[in-house]
Structure formats: C-alpha cells, structure tokens
Design a protein around this motif. Structure first.
Motif, PDB file in Angstrom:
ATOM      1  N   LEU A 120      -0.122  11.643 -10.183  1.00  0.00           N
ATOM      2  CA  LEU A 120      -1.372  11.263  -9.531  1.00  0.00           C
ATOM      3  C   LEU A 120      -1.395   9.767  -9.226  1.00  0.00           C
ATOM      4  CD1 LEU A 120      -4.255  12.084  -8.623  1.00  0.00           C
ATOM      5  CD2 LEU A 120      -4.990  11.285 -10.865  1.00  0.00           C
ATOM      6  N   LEU A 121      -0.974   8.964 -10.175  1.00  0.00           N
ATOM      7  CA  LEU A 121      -0.957   7.518  -9.972  1.00  0.00           C
ATOM      8  C   LEU A 121      -0.005   7.134  -8.847  1.00  0.00           C
ATOM      9  CD1 LEU A 121      -2.034   4.809 -10.976  1.00  0.00           C
ATOM     10  CD2 LEU A 121      -0.143   4.750 -12.588  1.00  0.00           C
ATOM     11  N   PHE A 122       1.200   7.691  -8.854  1.00  0.00           N
ATOM     12  CA  PHE A 122       2.180   7.386  -7.817  1.00  0.00           C
ATOM     13  C   PHE A 122       1.666   7.772  -6.431  1.00  0.00           C
ATOM     14  CE2 PHE A 122       5.580   8.958  -5.045  1.00  0.00           C
ATOM     15  CZ  PHE A 122       6.288   7.780  -4.854  1.00  0.00           C
ATOM     16  N   LEU A 123       1.142   8.981  -6.296  1.00  0.00           N
ATOM     17  CA  LEU A 123       0.681   9.448  -4.990  1.00  0.00           C
ATOM     18  C   LEU A 123      -0.550   8.684  -4.507  1.00  0.00           C
ATOM     19  CD1 LEU A 123       1.280  13.256  -5.436  1.00  0.00           C
ATOM     20  CD2 LEU A 123       2.564  11.680  -3.979  1.00  0.00           C
ATOM     21  N   THR A 124      -1.409   8.271  -5.421  1.00  0.00           N
ATOM     22  CA  THR A 124      -2.577   7.478  -5.036  1.00  0.00           C
ATOM     23  C   THR A 124      -2.153   6.112  -4.523  1.00  0.00           C
ATOM     24  OG1 THR A 124      -3.931   8.637  -6.650  1.00  0.00           O
ATOM     25  CG2 THR A 124      -4.758   6.528  -5.832  1.00  0.00           C
ATOM     26  N   VAL A 125      -1.264   5.448  -5.240  1.00  0.00           N
ATOM     27  CA  VAL A 125      -0.766   4.138  -4.801  1.00  0.00           C
ATOM     28  C   VAL A 125      -0.038   4.277  -3.470  1.00  0.00           C
ATOM     29  CG1 VAL A 125       0.869   2.287  -5.357  1.00  0.00           C
ATOM     30  CG2 VAL A 125      -0.695   3.136  -7.098  1.00  0.00           C
ATOM     31  N   TYR A 126       0.764   5.316  -3.325  1.00  0.00           N
ATOM     32  CA  TYR A 126       1.487   5.558  -2.075  1.00  0.00           C
ATOM     33  C   TYR A 126       0.521   5.716  -0.907  1.00  0.00           C
ATOM     34  CZ  TYR A 126       4.384   7.942   1.383  1.00  0.00           C
ATOM     35  OH  TYR A 126       5.010   8.303   2.543  1.00  0.00           O
ATOM     36  N   ARG A 127      -0.536   6.487  -1.104  1.00  0.00           N
ATOM     37  CA  ARG A 127      -1.500   6.707  -0.030  1.00  0.00           C
ATOM     38  C   ARG A 127      -2.224   5.419   0.350  1.00  0.00           C
ATOM     39  NH1 ARG A 127      -6.319  11.147   0.443  1.00  0.00           N
ATOM     40  NH2 ARG A 127      -6.984  10.464   2.487  1.00  0.00           N
ATOM     41  N   VAL A 128      -2.624   4.640  -0.647  1.00  0.00           N
ATOM     42  CA  VAL A 128      -3.322   3.377  -0.371  1.00  0.00           C
ATOM     43  C   VAL A 128      -2.405   2.422   0.384  1.00  0.00           C
ATOM     44  CG1 VAL A 128      -4.289   1.308  -1.468  1.00  0.00           C
ATOM     45  CG2 VAL A 128      -4.952   3.584  -2.270  1.00  0.00           C
ATOM     46  N   LEU A 129      -1.164   2.293  -0.072  1.00  0.00           N
ATOM     47  CA  LEU A 129      -0.226   1.391   0.606  1.00  0.00           C
ATOM     48  C   LEU A 129       0.107   1.874   2.009  1.00  0.00           C
ATOM     49  CD1 LEU A 129       2.224   0.495  -2.295  1.00  0.00           C
ATOM     50  CD2 LEU A 129       0.392  -0.910  -1.323  1.00  0.00           C
ATOM     51  N   LEU A 130       0.264   3.172   2.189  1.00  0.00           N
ATOM     52  CA  LEU A 130       0.550   3.716   3.510  1.00  0.00           C
ATOM     53  C   LEU A 130      -0.605   3.459   4.461  1.00  0.00           C
ATOM     54  CD1 LEU A 130       2.549   5.357   5.228  1.00  0.00           C
ATOM     55  CD2 LEU A 130       1.314   7.409   4.501  1.00  0.00           C
ATOM     56  N   ARG A 131      -1.827   3.635   3.986  1.00  0.00           N
ATOM     57  CA  ARG A 131      -2.998   3.379   4.832  1.00  0.00           C
ATOM     58  C   ARG A 131      -3.069   1.907   5.236  1.00  0.00           C
ATOM     59  NH1 ARG A 131      -8.764   5.767   3.545  1.00  0.00           N
ATOM     60  NH2 ARG A 131      -8.101   7.277   5.071  1.00  0.00           N
ATOM     61  N   ARG A 132      -2.804   1.012   4.285  1.00  0.00           N
ATOM     62  CA  ARG A 132      -2.815  -0.423   4.610  1.00  0.00           C
ATOM     63  C   ARG A 132      -1.711  -0.766   5.603  1.00  0.00           C
ATOM     64  NH1 ARG A 132      -4.433  -3.968  -0.664  1.00  0.00           N
ATOM     65  NH2 ARG A 132      -6.398  -2.899  -1.023  1.00  0.00           N
ATOM     66  N   PHE A 133      -0.543  -0.177   5.416  1.00  0.00           N
ATOM     67  CA  PHE A 133       0.570  -0.426   6.325  1.00  0.00           C
ATOM     68  C   PHE A 133       0.228   0.061   7.735  1.00  0.00           C
ATOM     69  CE2 PHE A 133       4.421   1.171   8.427  1.00  0.00           C
ATOM     70  CZ  PHE A 133       5.110  -0.018   8.551  1.00  0.00           C
ATOM     71  N   MET A 134      -0.360   1.228   7.835  1.00  0.00           N
ATOM     72  CA  MET A 134      -0.712   1.778   9.144  1.00  0.00           C
ATOM     73  C   MET A 134      -1.783   0.929   9.826  1.00  0.00           C
ATOM     74  SD  MET A 134       1.337   4.209   9.596  1.00  0.00           S
ATOM     75  CE  MET A 134       0.701   5.160  10.946  1.00  0.00           C
TER      76      MET A 134
END
Length: 89
Positions: free
Chosen positions: A65-79
């Motif tokens: 859960l922690l990994f996927l949450t961080v991944y989603r937040v970083l991906l959104r910021r990158f986009m």
C-alpha cells in the motif's frame, strides 16, 4: 468502526452518479483509514498475530500500500510537470 467505513465506501459505488466527484474522492480516501483500522485490529486482537506468516502478511500488505501510494503521488506530480512544460512550449 472499520466495518462501517467499509460499508460507506462500498455504498458509494451505487450512488456515484448522485454525488459529486469531490465527495467520491473523500469517501474513497476513507479506504486508507479502513485499511489502517483493519491492520491495527489484526495486530492487536488477532490470535495468530505473533506467527511469522501473519507478520509477513502484515508487512507485505502495508509495504504494498505504501509503495503504490507513493508511486501514484509521484506519477501524478510527474504528469502535471510534464503537461506544464508542454503547454509552455
């Protein structure tokens, strides 16, 4: 408490067309709270909580859960940053 929050999250799928997108996000953010309550309950009152397999399951669940949450937040910021750069060009 967790079961009631889980019921609200499940119920929201049926009323999605009658609620706003903001409320949809708020309700589904409760999923994180539900998850934490379930993990806390499992660790605190589970009869097998001291077993190696249970501890591994807890760590795997929380880590995923922690990994996927961080991944989603970083991906959104990158986009967003990528879209901002493209719109300026």
């Amino acid at each position: 408490m967790g079961i009631y929050l889980l019921a609200v999250v499940g119920w929201s799928f049926y009323v999605r067309k009658w609620i706003t997108a903001r409320w949809w996000r708020v309700i589904h953010t409760l999923s994180f709270v539900v998850f934490l309550l379930v993990i806390a309950h499992a660790i605190g009152s589970g009869t097998d909580s001291t077993g190696t397999w249970a501890i591994a399951l807890y760590w795997t669940s929380v880590g995923s859960l922690l990994f996927l949450t961080v991944y989603r937040v970083l991906l959104r910021r990158f986009m967003r940053a990528s879209n901002n750069r493209l719109s300026r060009a």
